[in-house]
Structure formats: structure tokens, C-alpha cells
Design a protein around this motif. Sequence first.
Motif, short mmCIF file in Angstrom:
data_model
loop_
_atom_site.label_atom_id
_atom_site.label_comp_id
_atom_site.label_asym_id
_atom_site.label_seq_id
_atom_site.Cartn_x
_atom_site.Cartn_y
_atom_site.Cartn_z
N HIS A 1 -12.95 -0.96 -15.79
CA HIS A 1 -12.02 -0.63 -14.70
C HIS A 1 -11.74 -1.83 -13.80
CE1 HIS A 1 -15.30 -0.81 -11.77
NE2 HIS A 1 -16.04 -0.15 -12.65
N GLY A 2 -10.73 -1.67 -12.96
CA GLY A 2 -10.35 -2.72 -12.02
C GLY A 2 -11.06 -2.61 -10.68
N LYS A 3 -10.71 -3.53 -9.78
CA LYS A 3 -11.38 -3.62 -8.49
C LYS A 3 -11.17 -2.36 -7.64
CE LYS A 3 -13.24 -5.29 -4.71
NZ LYS A 3 -13.05 -4.04 -3.93
N ASN A 4 -9.96 -1.89 -7.55
CA ASN A 4 -9.66 -0.71 -6.73
C ASN A 4 -9.55 0.55 -7.59
OD1 ASN A 4 -9.58 -2.22 -4.33
ND2 ASN A 4 -7.49 -2.85 -4.76
N GLY B 1 -3.30 2.77 4.29
CA GLY B 1 -3.22 1.35 3.96
C GLY B 1 -3.32 1.09 2.47
N ILE B 2 -4.24 1.80 1.80
CA ILE B 2 -4.36 1.68 0.34
C ILE B 2 -3.06 2.10 -0.32
CG2 ILE B 2 -5.53 2.59 -1.71
CD1 ILE B 2 -8.01 2.99 0.12
N ARG B 3 -2.50 3.22 0.13
CA ARG B 3 -1.27 3.73 -0.48
C ARG B 3 -0.13 2.73 -0.30
NH1 ARG B 3 -1.43 7.92 1.97
NH2 ARG B 3 -2.52 9.19 0.44
N ASP B 4 0.01 2.18 0.90
CA ASP B 4 1.10 1.24 1.16
C ASP B 4 0.94 -0.03 0.32
OD1 ASP B 4 2.12 3.02 3.00
OD2 ASP B 4 1.34 1.96 4.76
N TYR B 5 -0.28 -0.53 0.24
CA TYR B 5 -0.55 -1.73 -0.54
C TYR B 5 -0.25 -1.50 -2.02
CZ TYR B 5 -3.28 -5.25 -3.06
OH TYR B 5 -3.68 -6.22 -3.94
N LYS C 1 4.03 8.13 -7.27
CA LYS C 1 3.97 9.44 -7.90
C LYS C 1 2.87 10.26 -7.24
CE LYS C 1 5.62 8.14 -12.51
NZ LYS C 1 5.34 8.19 -13.97
N PRO C 2 3.06 11.56 -7.07
CA PRO C 2 2.05 12.39 -6.41
C PRO C 2 0.67 12.29 -7.06
CG PRO C 2 4.10 13.61 -6.65
CD PRO C 2 4.27 12.33 -7.42
N TRP D 1 -6.28 9.13 -6.59
CA TRP D 1 -7.01 7.88 -6.69
C TRP D 1 -7.08 7.16 -5.34
CZ3 TRP D 1 -9.20 9.39 -10.63
CH2 TRP D 1 -8.54 9.95 -11.71
N VAL D 2 -6.08 7.36 -4.51
CA VAL D 2 -6.15 6.84 -3.13
C VAL D 2 -7.27 7.55 -2.38
CG1 VAL D 2 -4.94 6.70 -0.92
CG2 VAL D 2 -3.73 6.16 -3.04
N ASP D 3 -7.32 8.86 -2.49
CA ASP D 3 -8.38 9.63 -1.82
C ASP D 3 -9.76 9.21 -2.32
OD1 ASP D 3 -6.42 11.01 -0.45
OD2 ASP D 3 -6.48 12.77 -1.75
#
Length: 346
Positions: free
Chosen positions: A81-84, A205-209, A220-221, A226-228
Motif C-alpha cells: 500500500h501507499g503512504k496515505n 484537508g485530506i479530501r481537498d488534498y 467519488k462518494p 478512505w478519508v474517514d
Amino acid sequence: MPVPLRRWLPGLFLGTALPLTALPLTALAEAPQYGPELQGFEYPYALKHFAFESQGQSLQMGYMDVAAHGKANGRTVVLMHGKNFCGATWDSSIKALSDAGYRVIAPDQIGFCTSSKPAHYQYTFQQLAANTQQLLKALGVQKATLLGHSTGGMLATRYALLYPDQVERLALVNPIGLEDWKALGVPYRTVDLWYQRELKVTAQGIRDYERSTYYGGRWKPEFDRWVDMLAGLSNGPGKTQVAWNSALIYDMIFTQPVYYEFKDLKMPTLLLIGTSDTTAIGKDIAPPPVKARIGRYDELGKQVARLIPQSTLVEFPGLGHAPQMEEPAQFHKALLGWLDNTPPVR
């Protein structure tokens, strides 16, 4: 599990979060929070744990080990997996690969998600690769195909360089590290500064980035889950240890390039590149001329494909940093097509 009130989570992933007093009390009460090893977040398949010793400490890695669905082909794919991201964000890829007959192993690396977050750890891609190799050995896996996304692409590359005889094929999905940012003029950010930055992470902030950097302004909804996940981990009871480990990992990513060793890869390698991706570590503090020329995946995929001896490049025009999540059907058609037509290294 409480449902997050997403529209009331302000703040900047790369900047300063608004004070808690600016948030309605309902938002504070309903925002998801998960434990320091992502306790409370549901994984798509059974979560197991591998206990081992590393750097004088007892640690554990969370992982999923999913058997082939239907007719097994006797091969294993290991997902990095990736960092975020986490092992859980591979959910659609796990299903696609399992349905195609592969055993699929998706670990969470130390410092991430459901795995240990030690207070003191020397993070190197070599160490994370060695940890993963121990896990695979314990699971009886002698050879596997690696599929690495983002930071996981750097790790998969390092693993393939360290253990070439154990890697049948290598696939990299929008890997970061296709360039050496420090050599290109991106300023160094200390671990302490990374730590202060990570303490300010918010869901909005995560979502905007991610919307601007990963998905070309689209959303997409289904991405909200994954943001949560990431925000709930970063703002849960383990907030400081999560932020500290994240800071150490960012330092590892910035200071340990794999770029110069792509030429040494010995196995068939697939590059799966969303061309609209603009991800680059430190881009937010880079001088304007440097910022303008880094993170150009429409160019980087082609450049690195020329460096890797047995490479195949598949581009997804207009897609961003995570094509396997943005357009899963298109992505998995390309991945499985390559796997079907590329004999593994014996």
C-alpha cells in the motif's frame, strides 16, 4: 459505528487546521475516531497479525491473506500500500486477483494502519522489505508477484532489488520515487516539521488534498470511506504516535530514492500510470520553478519505463494517483491482461 458529518470537518492537509472551537459540537461527536492500530475500522477480509522482533522490539503487522476464489493457479500476489493508504484500500484488487485464481496477501507495513507504531524505529525501505519477507516466509510463500502503489511502489522496488530470486513479476501503480526530489531542488523538511504538519491533519484537508493532487479535481462518494479511515486514525487516541511515525516515514521517502536503481531490476515489470497524477513529496514547499516540473506522471512513466530492462508501460489518460480505485474495471483489465501474458521468472 458513528456516521461522520463530513461537511463540518474543516482544515488543511498541507496547512493549518481551524481551531476546534470553530467546529459544531455535533461534528466533534460524530467524526470517526479509530485506535492507534486502526481499531474500530472494518477491513474487507479477515485481518490477521504477524508478531516478530525488529530493532530490539516486539512488533506486529496486520495483514489479509485471501485464498484464490474458484480455480487456483498456484501463484501469489503481494500488495504493498501507499503512504496515505492501507491494506484495506486494495479491496477491489484483492477481489479481482482472487477471482482470477491468485492467493492475495495484503500487509500493513510497520508504522501504518493496523500495524505497530513504535516510538523509536529506524525506517528504511530495506527494513520494511525485510519485515515483509519474514511475513511471507512464515506464510510459506517462496515466490510472489509484487504489486506496489505509491510509496508501496518504492517498497516493492526495493524488495525486488533485495530479493530478486523471490520476485516473479513486479507491477507498480503510480509509484512515487520516479524522480529524486532532493536532487531536483525540493527543500529538506526536518522530522520535527513533518511531525508538526501531521498533527494538523483533518478529514476535509485530506479530501481537498487528494481531490486536487490525486484525482485531478474529481471526487467519488466511495472515496469518503478512505478519508474517514485516515482521518480517524490520525485524530484518534493514538494521534501523537501516528503523527510521529508518519513524520519518520516521510523522511524515509524523501531521503531514500530508488530512482537510480530501476536499471537493475531483473524481472518483468509493469508500470500502471494515471497520467493526471501530480504527487511529489515536498511539492508544497518547493520553489515555483521546481514545483512546476516535479510530479509530472504523464512524463515520468515514460522516462522510467526506458530505464527498466523488461518494462511494460500502461497509461490511463486522465486518471490520477490511484487508478485501481478511480476506475477499477479498467485498471484490473490491464493488470490481469499483463499477468496472463507475461511468464513469471522461474
